[in-house]
Design an enzyme around this catalytic site. Sequence first.
Site, PDB file in Angstrom:
ATOM      1  N   LYS A   1       0.856  -1.201   0.000  1.00 39.57           N
ATOM      2  CA  LYS A   1       0.000   0.000   0.000  1.00 39.57           C
ATOM      3  C   LYS A   1       0.888   1.245   0.000  1.00 39.57           C
ATOM      4  O   LYS A   1       1.850   1.339   0.777  1.00 39.57           O
ATOM      5  CB  LYS A   1      -0.875  -0.015   1.251  1.00 39.57           C
ATOM      6  CG  LYS A   1      -1.704   1.241   1.483  1.00 39.57           C
ATOM      7  CD  LYS A   1      -3.062   1.146   0.847  1.00 39.57           C
ATOM      8  CE  LYS A   1      -3.909   2.358   1.257  1.00 39.57           C
ATOM      9  NZ  LYS A   1      -5.156   2.430   0.488  1.00 39.57           N
TER      10      LYS A   1
ATOM     11  N   ASN B   1       3.858   5.660  -7.688  1.00 37.26           N
ATOM     12  CA  ASN B   1       2.411   5.833  -7.847  1.00 37.26           C
ATOM     13  C   ASN B   1       2.140   7.172  -8.515  1.00 37.26           C
ATOM     14  O   ASN B   1       2.016   8.187  -7.863  1.00 37.26           O
ATOM     15  CB  ASN B   1       1.722   5.730  -6.478  1.00 37.26           C
ATOM     16  CG  ASN B   1       0.211   5.808  -6.594  1.00 37.26           C
ATOM     17  OD1 ASN B   1      -0.311   6.245  -7.621  1.00 37.26           O
ATOM     18  ND2 ASN B   1      -0.480   5.413  -5.546  1.00 37.26           N
ATOM     19  N   PHE B   2       2.063   7.156  -9.853  1.00 38.22           N
ATOM     20  CA  PHE B   2       1.719   8.346 -10.620  1.00 38.22           C
ATOM     21  C   PHE B   2       0.281   8.241 -11.126  1.00 38.22           C
ATOM     22  O   PHE B   2      -0.066   8.804 -12.148  1.00 38.22           O
ATOM     23  CB  PHE B   2       2.651   8.486 -11.846  1.00 38.22           C
ATOM     24  CG  PHE B   2       4.090   8.744 -11.510  1.00 38.22           C
ATOM     25  CD1 PHE B   2       4.482   9.097 -10.223  1.00 38.22           C
ATOM     26  CD2 PHE B   2       5.062   8.644 -12.490  1.00 38.22           C
ATOM     27  CE1 PHE B   2       5.822   9.335  -9.932  1.00 38.22           C
ATOM     28  CE2 PHE B   2       6.407   8.893 -12.207  1.00 38.22           C
ATOM     29  CZ  PHE B   2       6.781   9.223 -10.923  1.00 38.22           C
TER      30      PHE B   2
ATOM     31  N   CYS C   1      -2.885   7.648  -8.848  1.00 37.56           N
ATOM     32  CA  CYS C   1      -4.080   7.797  -8.016  1.00 37.56           C
ATOM     33  C   CYS C   1      -4.891   9.015  -8.447  1.00 37.56           C
ATOM     34  O   CYS C   1      -4.373  10.133  -8.454  1.00 37.56           O
ATOM     35  CB  CYS C   1      -3.684   7.921  -6.545  1.00 37.56           C
ATOM     36  SG  CYS C   1      -5.117   8.047  -5.469  1.00 37.56           S
TER      37      CYS C   1
ATOM     38  N   LYS D   1       3.832   3.338 -12.188  1.00 43.67           N
ATOM     39  CA  LYS D   1       2.413   2.979 -12.310  1.00 43.67           C
ATOM     40  C   LYS D   1       1.682   4.108 -13.016  1.00 43.67           C
ATOM     41  O   LYS D   1       1.675   5.248 -12.542  1.00 43.67           O
ATOM     42  CB  LYS D   1       1.806   2.709 -10.938  1.00 43.67           C
ATOM     43  CG  LYS D   1       0.366   2.181 -11.022  1.00 43.67           C
ATOM     44  CD  LYS D   1      -0.090   1.621  -9.683  1.00 43.67           C
ATOM     45  CE  LYS D   1      -1.489   1.076  -9.735  1.00 43.67           C
ATOM     46  NZ  LYS D   1      -1.897   0.452  -8.470  1.00 43.67           N
TER      47      LYS D   1
ATOM     48  N   THR E   1      -6.554   3.444 -11.265  1.00 37.64           N
ATOM     49  CA  THR E   1      -8.018   3.536 -11.354  1.00 37.64           C
ATOM     50  C   THR E   1      -8.449   4.723 -12.213  1.00 37.64           C
ATOM     51  O   THR E   1      -7.691   5.650 -12.460  1.00 37.64           O
ATOM     52  CB  THR E   1      -8.635   3.664  -9.967  1.00 37.64           C
ATOM     53  OG1 THR E   1      -8.047   4.784  -9.313  1.00 37.64           O
ATOM     54  CG2 THR E   1      -8.409   2.412  -9.150  1.00 37.64           C
TER      55      THR E   1
ATOM     56  N   CYS F   1     -32.036 -13.417 -30.369  1.00 41.04           N
ATOM     57  CA  CYS F   1     -31.296 -13.000 -31.569  1.00 41.04           C
ATOM     58  C   CYS F   1     -32.193 -12.183 -32.490  1.00 41.04           C
ATOM     59  O   CYS F   1     -31.724 -11.253 -33.154  1.00 41.04           O
ATOM     60  CB  CYS F   1     -30.714 -14.218 -32.289  1.00 41.04           C
ATOM     61  SG  CYS F   1     -31.912 -15.505 -32.697  1.00 41.04           S
TER      62      CYS F   1
END
Lengths: 445, 422
Positions: free
Chosen positions: B45, B131-132, B134, B172, B200, B347
């Site tokens: 984390k 961490n680039f 968030c 990231k 995300t 269909c």
Amino acid sequence: MPAEFPVERSETAFTDYKLPLSPAQAAVEAGRCLFCHDAPCVTACPTHIDIPQFIRKIANGNDRGAAKTIFESNILGMSCARVCPVEVLCVGACVYNDLDEPPIQIGKLQRHATDRAFDEGWRFFKAGAPTGRRVALVGGGPASLAAAHELRRLGHACTIFERRDFLGGLNTTGIAPHKLKADRSVTEAAWVLEIGGVELRTGAEIGRDVSLADLERDFDAVFVGIGLGADSRAKVPGEDLPGVLGAVDWIERMKLGDAGLAGVRRAVVVGAGNTAMDAARELLALGVPQVTTLYRGTEDAMGGYAHEWRAARVAGVRAEWRAVTTAFEGAGRLERLRCVRVDEARTPVAGSQFTLEADLALLAIGQSRLGAVLAGLKGITVESGIVRVDAHGFTGRPGWYAGGDCANGGKEVVNAAAEGMAAARAIDRALAAGGGIGRKEVPRG
Amino acid sequence: MADLSTQTGGIRSPNPFWLASAPPANSGAQIQRAFDAGWGGAVWKTLGTPIQNVSSRFGGHAIGNARGAGFNNIELITDRPLEVNFREIAETKKRWPHNPIIASLMVETREEWREIIKRSIDAGADGLELNFGCPHGMCERGMGSAVGQEPAVNERITSWACEFSTVPVLVKLTPNVSDIVPHGMAAKRGGAHGVSLINTIKSIIAVDIDRFVPEPRVGSLSTNGGYCGAAVKPIALHMVAALAREPGFGLPISGIGGVRNWRDAVEFMLLGSSTVQVCTEVMLRGYRVVEDMRDGLEEYMHSKGFTRVQDMVGKAVPAFSEWGDLDMNYETVARINADTCIGCQLCIAACHDGAHQCIHPQEGTRVPRIDESECVGCNLCQIVCPSPGCITMDRVDNGHPPATWNDHVNHGATLRPKKGSH
């Protein structure tokens, strides 16, 4: 109206055979529905409820909309959800059967939505603008209730003539209590009539308390939904003995009061239709240790649904196939049935006599037909006691329509509801076009 | 049996399944339980100046009966003291020396980066993940996706990290950009040993239609969060593949985004990922989901004859092409197997309302009829068909040699006549 029945009745001992879905279960089950195009389940339903649409509404958290969709097509959707033989109708038609996956539990989903509508007091329909026309409905069972509700939506004044002092017909007096109890049916009838504008004449029997001429004089149209009559008799010696009863008659006693089973250890139900299956299961459930059905044909030829017989057999009902009773015997009350095997031509097989000890025998071999009460009206055809009608319930005599068991010979509640609805729409079209009693009937299509 | 061991950017792992930097990798005790369950590695984390979080923090997107098909969160980086995190990294490494621990980091200044990288490596981290990505909470403070969205800033901080680090550095990447390629290239120029993506996606997961407040609700307000879970996999696959096929990129990739099972992992690997990272599926069901990830991957590799993970990495990348290079003369039509058709006619509804009106009901049967002269081979019927294998898309030999749009425009190649354009 429910207050008229004793709170403690034999039928109140029953719990639901098919359990209701919890809201979570309903959401999961509804989520499984494929939303078929031109769905086979809708085709299979006599009232053509838009089943995929109401299920989608449940899945999306719109129970109120689901209930509305159901009641639009079938105002008796609450009882039909419990009473319908879904195994041979909608659920039997579900395409999942062909995928070897469990079919959607349509009846339970319909119950989920319609029970919620009753619990929450939801109302969906208003009476139409008054047309000034009056329609009589003879009989207060499902066919007439469905017809009356539709007629009120279309603005016609309605009067229901019912020989008993409560409504619902066979839905009240005849449905297996593990499906529907009498008070729930009466509650439903009252809910249906909340649309208003329906005059009730209970204790009024056609031909006795109200004449055909009265109806022709006072109304613009008549819908006849008088159902079927008393249990058929076996016409064998001894059937007047105490302990020999008609099955429909006994079921009504069981539902509305006391089943009278004190001291009954062995019971025989004569017949293998759905009434016989219901009665046999009910006897066992109410504590009769040994219950046997007696049927002149084979298991394959029985009139009752396979799923009903399966449930009866699992519950412990025994069966004697290809056998008939030749006499009911006993000293002052029933003690035994004399029986004999029959061949395919129903001819007794020599030397095959046997005896069934029994304290109670229920005759479930059919019911009398009441069409004769209309036989005097020119233009109406009554065949073997059944009132002949076309696809719209029209009898052939201007203004006279019929539906339900008296016209179809004895089918499901859902058929009665469909026929009542169809007749109501035909009556509306006929009246709008200047037809009705004493007038020339106009095309109904 | 197949060998599941792999590596991304020099970070070796006994299997390709890593816990992503997220709540399931919040503490040493958790990560040790995850290794017990069979996870190959864990990205801790994100470490930085400890923050404080809000209640609530997560939102779920249910599709039908599938709860959490999509997921979002407004949780920030670690809220635990750095010394506690570093002590637990050291303890975990001691117990699990062969399972890589990658320290996810997010700080601001060059000196802060130097300091936290040194402490991470001293604690035993096998690699770093910058961490680039968030997209909530931290970016407003000039970190996270605020860095990932600016190639020049990304490159500069990456170069600091690589300067300070003695272990491999992964960057990231955030998906909240119009084209991922310049951002991957920036990481490469900065000296990164690999990239991990996607972080995300900026999102509002749902709105409380009774309270008129978006979710997740914090009192009477909400804010945008980071979207993840199974529903984001298609976006993640595209971004992974876009970098994997980019000439001159060539960095190893740790794939992230909606991996629920071995099958998803295989797809990420075929598009160029040598490891995958998982968060949402663990949050929804716990660490033991890794058992079938490993087992299923092994079975798959065995069935395809792959003996090492590297045999399959990138195997589908050459087939990821530009629209203009697709063969326009390749023709398929839908065909229905009447024996397996269950008559639902989904269909028909789909083709009539959502496609080209070429599937029709027939008298006397529930099995629909396909007008092949009008069928454009779009696949919609096959997608909606609930009966496995019932509808097939069959190749039709129309006699036209292969021709792409680019061939047509540049060289006048002949295209087959259009269908379904009535």
